[in-house]
Design an enzyme around this catalytic site. Structure first.
Site, PDB file in Angstrom:
ATOM      1  N   CYS A 116      13.609  10.283  25.157  1.00  0.00           N
ATOM      2  CA  CYS A 116      12.684  11.649  25.467  1.00  0.00           C
ATOM      3  C   CYS A 116      11.755  11.693  26.005  1.00  0.00           C
ATOM      4  O   CYS A 116      10.472  10.795  25.798  1.00  0.00           O
ATOM      5  CB  CYS A 116      12.554  11.838  24.316  1.00  0.00           C
ATOM      6  N   CYS A 170      16.305  10.383  20.866  1.00  0.00           N
ATOM      7  CA  CYS A 170      14.299   9.820  20.989  1.00  0.00           C
ATOM      8  C   CYS A 170      14.064   8.539  21.713  1.00  0.00           C
ATOM      9  O   CYS A 170      13.154   8.450  22.856  1.00  0.00           O
ATOM     10  CB  CYS A 170      14.015   9.603  19.154  1.00  0.00           C
ATOM     11  N   GLU A 194      19.737  37.030  29.059  1.00  0.00           N
ATOM     12  CA  GLU A 194      19.056  36.347  27.693  1.00  0.00           C
ATOM     13  C   GLU A 194      19.847  37.995  27.003  1.00  0.00           C
ATOM     14  O   GLU A 194      20.246  36.853  25.944  1.00  0.00           O
ATOM     15  CB  GLU A 194      17.347  36.873  27.697  1.00  0.00           C
ATOM     16  N   CYS A 217       5.191  12.154  20.006  1.00  0.00           N
ATOM     17  CA  CYS A 217       6.113  13.196  18.980  1.00  0.00           C
ATOM     18  C   CYS A 217       6.112  12.575  17.726  1.00  0.00           C
ATOM     19  O   CYS A 217       6.719  11.562  17.055  1.00  0.00           O
ATOM     20  CB  CYS A 217       7.960  13.085  19.174  1.00  0.00           C
ATOM     21  N   CYS A 224      17.088  16.788  22.560  1.00  0.00           N
ATOM     22  CA  CYS A 224      16.147  16.568  21.155  1.00  0.00           C
ATOM     23  C   CYS A 224      17.166  18.005  20.587  1.00  0.00           C
ATOM     24  O   CYS A 224      16.724  18.688  19.655  1.00  0.00           O
ATOM     25  CB  CYS A 224      15.165  17.529  21.147  1.00  0.00           C
TER      26      CYS A 224
END
Length: 300
Positions: free
Chosen positions: A213, A210, A48, A219, A203
């Site tokens: 998705c 879309c 990270e 959404c 996204c």
């Protein structure tokens, strides 16, 4: 953009999980080395920090070399700082390497070598903010916490009918992301990483997919056109202070020992910029001088 009082409600955690998790299981990136079974909490923390302001494709090989050399906090804590900076290489922002070594020393001495699982404890470590603390607590320990980066903010904003989120994470962003998590912690942890993966792979900021998705049916923004917005020029590096600092660090990483001022001067033609960069690197503890005034990477 929809008005606040008519904005679509976010889907329930159960609805989102049912649609998102099967997609994640089938499409998540398996090539990222820190996702391999057996990766420790320390390995997740290192990944990270390395991925902050650095593309994961660049961080991955450095992470593998780093973990092979220093697999535990105690290993990194005992390493010469010069070796740590050399292994960091050209990933940029080498202060992150120093912060990681500081984290290693604290984890080794104050936590018995075990990375904390509580985000509040993780945030006490040098250079560890809200996002990184939550990421370790969720991705390794499986806790129920909102892990909110740029990708997650964008996904959550679009679920709620907006084209995108703001420029910085707010308490409202954290609350909205947490509201999407099931009560069951292991499932919530999978939803957290799946939201991030959805934002990274599908996204996307300028070209959301879309039609493919998995959550398009729930959404609030699905099928709408992303506003053009201002063009974002890639941040300039060549000729900047960061560039000068990077060249000085590269010289010292590759040197067999301390180097004189003449070799430093050869790195950059603008003496004012060079002096400023060298002074900053010394102040930040990234370079030092020996008894003869020659420049070198810090020994500790």
């Amino acid at each position: 953009m929809l008005a606040a009082d008519t904005a679509p409600a976010l889907p329930s955690p159960a609805t989102l999980s049912a649609r998102l998790l099967p997609w994640f299981d089938a499409h998540h990136r398996t090539e990222l080395p820190w996702r391999r079974p057996g990766t420790t909490a320390w390995g997740v923390l290192v990944s990270e920090v390395m991925s902050q302001q650095t593309q994961v494709a660049r961080a991955a090989p450095v992470w593998e070399a780093w973990m092979a050399r220093w697999p535990t906090p105690a290993d990194l804590a005992a390493a010469p700082t010069a070796d740590v900076l050399r292994e960091w290489g050209r990933m940029g922002y080498p202060r992150r390497a120093l912060r990681l070594q500081e984290c290693a020393r604290i984890v080794a001495t104050e936590h018995g070598g075990v990375v904390p699982s509580d985000p509040a404890e993780l945030e006490k470590l040098p250079g560890i903010g809200v996002y990184t603390a939550a990421a370790v607590a969720v991705f390794h320990y499986g806790g129920r916490h909102a892990v909110v980066d740029t990708n997650v903010r964008r996904v959550v904003a679009r679920l709620g009918g907006k084209s995108d989120a703001g420029t910085a994470t707010t308490k409202a962003d954290l609350a909205a992301a947490e509201s999407l998590l099931p009560d069951d912690a292991p499932t919530a942890a999978r939803v957290s990483i799946a939201l991030m993966e959805l934002g990274a792979l599908m996204c996307k900021a300028r070209a959301p997919e879309c039609g493919a998705c998995p959550v398009s049916a729930v959404c609030g923004f699905s099928g709408q056109e992303v506003p053009a917005g201002p063009s974002r020029k890639r941040q300039t590096y060549k000729g900047t202070n960061r560039h000068v600092r990077g060249e000085v660090m590269a010289l010292l990483r590759d040197a067999d020992g301390p180097v004189g001022r003449d070799r430093i001067d050869a790195v950059w033609p603008d003496r004012r910029m060079l002096d400023e960069a060298v002074a900053q690197l010394i102040t930040e503890g990234l370079i030092g001088t020996d008894e003869s005034g020659r420049f070198e990477l810090p020994s500790r």
